[in-house]
Scaffold this active site. Structure first.
Site, mmCIF file in Angstrom:
data_model
loop_
_atom_site.group_PDB
_atom_site.id
_atom_site.type_symbol
_atom_site.label_atom_id
_atom_site.label_comp_id
_atom_site.label_asym_id
_atom_site.label_seq_id
_atom_site.Cartn_x
_atom_site.Cartn_y
_atom_site.Cartn_z
ATOM 1 C CB THR A 104 -1.412 22.097 -27.872
ATOM 2 O OG1 THR A 104 -2.428 23.042 -28.175
ATOM 3 C CG2 THR A 104 -0.652 21.755 -29.151
ATOM 4 C CE LYS A 179 -2.922 25.358 -30.852
ATOM 5 N NZ LYS A 179 -3.112 25.172 -29.403
ATOM 6 C CE LYS A 247 2.970 21.860 -25.050
ATOM 7 N NZ LYS A 247 1.522 21.894 -25.404
#
Length: 302
Positions: A104, A179, A247
């Site tokens: 990701t 995502k 993140k």
């Protein structure tokens, strides 16, 4: 027309054999494909080496030995180094190869890698996943795919070895944008799961009995089924690291800013997870959000 791949003629490369990558690569090897692998810590790759994988000393060496190269690493700088660095994958690929990043990461970075690969005759796919360690181990991942249709069709049998819900979302970067939608949803859901457990505990409910009701109704979700039981067991081992979730939320907030979007719910949960990390729990699983909320409310589930 997409190229056909098969275990006899197609060599697989894999970079990143951590909590999830180890299993994802294993599932492909179980189909009969030979694999060349690299990981920063070789010991984490040992189960795959024991099962017949070959070791390479760099991502570029993996690429040189492979036709389809997968990666799943930690952070955007890791992805950049793995693909665009001096010993990166694009230094070793040959024309006709396909590269698939399942980390990701930033949609803009996925597009940058695509644009760097294209002149080399290399197809680039971004395919981040959801499902955590359990989904990776049991080959039940949801895979969100961005890239050219022919390349995606070619690697579909390999995706099908790793996941059950594989959707081609569009061009380069579309998998990463999807995502982000996934992580935005999970962020709010995790806060709701933890707060529901705290509320139920303070109200004197038997939490397992409470979960048996709400998990069968409109509140049903993956986090209730998989992470709430871990919280009750005080099991905060990582299926997905807190620091990686931070993140991801940061990427989503940055992308939202570029689109002039306000996402106050995501911003709040991001701050809560920063508190989890500040407490020293960045390498625990995302269910460790409960630890920060317990501290804020001076309540600990028992």
């Amino acid at each position: 027309m997409a190229t056909t791949i098969d275990p006899k003629s197609t060599k697989i490369g894999w970079v990143g054999t951590g909590v999830m990558g180890r299993w994802m690569c294993q599932h492909i090897m179980d189909l009969g494909y030979s694999a060349t692998i690299y990981n920063r810590t070789q010991a984490k790759a040992q189960p795959l080496l024991d099962d017949g994988a070959s070791w390479a000393d760099s991502p570029s060496e993996v690429a040189a030995a492979s036709d389809v190269i997968f990666s799943i690493v930690g952070f955007p700088p890791d992805v950049r180094e793995v693909y665009l660095g001096d010993n990166g994958i694009l230094k070793g690929t040959k024309s006709g190869s396909i590269i698939v990043d399942m980390t990701t990461t930033e949609p803009s970075l996925a597009q940058e890698i695509y644009e760097a690969a294209n002149p080399q005759g290399v197809s680039s796919i971004d395919a981040p996943v959801s499902g955590g360690d359990v989904g990776a181990r049991e080959a039940r991942l949801s895979i969100m795919v961005g890239g050219d249709g022919d390349a995606v069709e070619t690697v579909m049998p390999l995706f099908e070895a790793m996941g059950k819900n594989i959707v081609h979302q569009g061009g380069a970067g579309a998998g990463q944008h999807t995502k982000m939608c996934n992580q935005i949803t999970i962020a709010g859901t995790m806060a709701g799961v933890c707060e529901a457990l705290l509320y139920g505990y303070k109200a004197g409910l038997d939490l397992e009995t409470m979960l048996s009701s709400i998990s069968g109704g409109a509140a049903a979700c993956w986090s209730l089924d998989n992470l709430a039981p871990r919280i009750l067991q005080r099991n905060f081992d990582p299926g997905f690291f807190v620091e990686h979730f931070i993140k991801d939320m940061g990427i989503a907030l940055d992308e939202a800013k570029k689109m002039n979007l306000s996402l106050p719910g995501l911003a709040l949960v991001h701050q809560l997870y920063l508190a989890v990390q500040a407490q020293g729990h960045g390498r625990l699983g995302t269910q460790a959000l409960m630890l920060a909320l317990e501290q804020m409310s001076s309540t600990e589930l028992s």
